[in-house]
Design an enzyme around this catalytic site. Sequence first.
Site, PDB file in Angstrom:
ATOM      1  N   THR A  28      -2.561  -0.747   9.909  1.00  8.13           N
ATOM      2  CA  THR A  28      -3.765   0.152   9.859  1.00  8.13           C
ATOM      3  C   THR A  28      -4.303  -0.104   8.231  1.00  8.13           C
ATOM      4  OG1 THR A  28      -3.273   1.717  11.613  1.00  8.13           O
ATOM      5  CG2 THR A  28      -4.793   2.228   9.806  1.00  8.13           C
ATOM      6  N   GLY A  29      -5.375   0.015   8.178  1.00  9.84           N
ATOM      7  CA  GLY A  29      -5.780   0.035   6.833  1.00  9.84           C
ATOM      8  C   GLY A  29      -6.771  -1.386   6.646  1.00  9.84           C
ATOM      9  N   SER A  30      -7.412  -1.560   5.583  1.00  5.76           N
ATOM     10  CA  SER A  30      -8.296  -2.775   5.052  1.00  5.76           C
ATOM     11  C   SER A  30      -7.719  -3.906   5.182  1.00  5.76           C
ATOM     12  CB  SER A  30      -8.993  -2.346   3.740  1.00  5.76           C
ATOM     13  OG  SER A  30      -7.905  -2.274   2.709  1.00  5.76           O
ATOM     14  N   ASP A  83       1.477  -5.357   8.495  1.00  5.99           N
ATOM     15  CA  ASP A  83       0.749  -4.084   7.974  1.00  5.99           C
ATOM     16  C   ASP A  83       0.514  -4.050   6.443  1.00  5.99           C
ATOM     17  OD1 ASP A  83      -0.315  -1.556   8.126  1.00  5.99           O
ATOM     18  OD2 ASP A  83       1.393  -0.644   9.128  1.00  5.99           O
ATOM     19  N   GLY A  97       0.491   5.369   4.143  1.00  4.45           N
ATOM     20  CA  GLY A  97       0.203   6.351   4.761  1.00  4.45           C
ATOM     21  C   GLY A  97      -1.207   6.649   4.301  1.00  4.45           C
ATOM     22  N   GLY A  99      -3.875   5.883   4.633  1.00  2.00           N
ATOM     23  CA  GLY A  99      -5.018   5.759   5.748  1.00  2.00           C
ATOM     24  C   GLY A  99      -4.903   6.813   6.831  1.00  2.00           C
ATOM     25  N   GLU A 105       2.858   3.961  12.217  1.00  2.00           N
ATOM     26  CA  GLU A 105       3.008   2.682  11.523  1.00  2.00           C
ATOM     27  C   GLU A 105       4.450   2.588  11.574  1.00  2.00           C
ATOM     28  OE1 GLU A 105      -0.772   2.139   8.580  1.00  2.00           O
ATOM     29  OE2 GLU A 105       0.945   3.248   7.736  1.00  2.00           O
ATOM     30  N   LYS A 123      -0.748  -3.772  -5.504  1.00  2.00           N
ATOM     31  CA  LYS A 123       0.124  -3.051  -4.867  1.00  2.00           C
ATOM     32  C   LYS A 123       1.720  -3.194  -5.333  1.00  2.00           C
ATOM     33  CE  LYS A 123      -3.353  -1.165  -2.362  1.00  2.00           C
ATOM     34  NZ  LYS A 123      -4.514  -2.362  -2.485  1.00  2.00           N
TER      35      LYS A 123
END
Length: 232
Positions: A28-30, A83, A97, A99, A105, A123
Amino acid sequence: MSMDDLKRQAAARAVEQVRDGMKLGLGTGSTAKHFVELLGERVKAGLKVVGVPTSEATRADAERCGVLLTTLDEVDRLDLTVDGADEIDPNLELIKGGGGALLREKIVAAASDRMIVIADESKWVPALGRFPLPIEVIPFGLGATRRAIEAVFAENGVSGQMDVRKAKDGHAFVTDGGHWIIDAHLGRIPDSPRLAAALNSIPGVVEHGLFIGLARTAVLAGPQGIRVVERR
């Protein structure tokens, strides 16, 4: 090159690891969204895979892209999860987390033979903690849970402001599982495995965003190209 371009580059490198017949965890996420879109292109070209989405948002993206979906009730293990992450340290421990999907996840990552984390190089950090640590909690007894979290922080040499995450409407953000999230601004976490284990012992904590020992590979995209880091 934009940050979004870098995220897509990292996702493209991860897609190269997907083989026909694989069972995949879909993050999940961009950055993970780029992976799902690129995976969908390969599916349209004939690749046969099934995926387990880690959020309702990812489920919608995968369905739109034509990726066949399944659940962890229907398959016993996943071959690979791809991910993103909010922070990655040199031991490939993560904070995730941002998002709000950390519980699903982590369930999906733990059910996978391998986890690849994809991100832009911003990151990558020397130590976790600059990004606020998400802690998913049950709303009932929130005051008691917060006090228990504060005590665990003190025992682990960290402290910082704790905020209940808010949704766009100003009310508490509610996860797909119906829980709330506390974001803890800790600055630096000296021993993330120890803190993770201590947070696990608090009854009101459903899950937290410290992903310890789960990521096998990190794919980091920067202006100078792609860097791949394997767990030592």
